[in-house]
Design a protein around this motif. Structure first.
Motif, short mmCIF file in Angstrom:
data_model
loop_
_atom_site.label_atom_id
_atom_site.label_comp_id
_atom_site.label_asym_id
_atom_site.label_seq_id
_atom_site.Cartn_x
_atom_site.Cartn_y
_atom_site.Cartn_z
N ASN A 3 9.29 97.38 -15.92
CA ASN A 3 9.79 98.74 -16.12
C ASN A 3 9.91 99.52 -14.82
O ASN A 3 9.80 100.75 -14.82
N ASN A 4 10.13 98.83 -13.72
CA ASN A 4 10.33 99.47 -12.42
C ASN A 4 11.48 98.75 -11.73
O ASN A 4 11.30 97.66 -11.20
N SER A 5 12.67 99.35 -11.73
CA SER A 5 13.84 98.68 -11.17
C SER A 5 13.82 98.63 -9.65
O SER A 5 14.70 98.04 -9.03
N GLU A 111 15.58 94.39 -13.22
CA GLU A 111 15.00 94.39 -14.57
C GLU A 111 15.82 93.52 -15.50
O GLU A 111 17.01 93.31 -15.27
N ARG A 122 4.59 94.32 -26.71
CA ARG A 122 5.67 94.33 -25.73
C ARG A 122 5.37 93.47 -24.51
O ARG A 122 6.19 93.36 -23.63
#
Length: 131
Positions: A3-5, A111, A122
């Motif tokens: 969740n960190n591009s 991502e 998740r």
């Protein structure tokens, strides 16, 4: 995947660069009904080797694969969503990159994910590979 591009995955480059295809296998830890796959290109200015030709496969056991989509990505830094014609049920998905926009043998990715109908765990387990 985290969740960190601004963090990224890079295909093998040491001790020597691996040539295409490059792939990522994702274990979703339970069966899911997948509607789409998505990618976000690496956000770094120097990252010129963004994926171009991509295919997605699904599996219930992580061994036997069914190809469900072949797509062409662009150099945008925005999320690219690849909608499936119909939902597929799987525990694993695999994305294979067969070329880059720049023509280089490397591949960078910020991502990657799947859109599915489930509220479960998740946490994803990822396996990387080339060739």
């Amino acid at each position: 995947l985290d969740n960190n591009s601004y963090t990224f995955w890079h295909s093998q480059y040491l001790p020597s660069a691996a040539e295409y295809p490059h792939w990522l296998k994702v274990d979703m830890n339970e069966e899911r009904s997948i509607r789409a796959f998505w990618i976000v290109n690496c956000q770094e200015d120097w990252a010129t080797s963004m994926p171009k030709n991509i295919y997605f496969e699904v599996s219930s056991d992580g061994q036997n694969w069914t190809r469900v989509a072949e797509v062409t990505a662009t150099s945008t830094l925005d999320k690219q969503i690849f909608q499936l014609e119909e939902s597929v049920t799987a525990t694993y998905f695999k994305v294979t990159f067969t070329s880059s926009i720049s023509g280089e043998i490397y591949c960078y990715l910020g991502e990657l994910g799947a859109s599915y109908n489930s509220a479960g765990n998740r946490h994803l387990n990822v396996t990387l590979g080339s060739g």
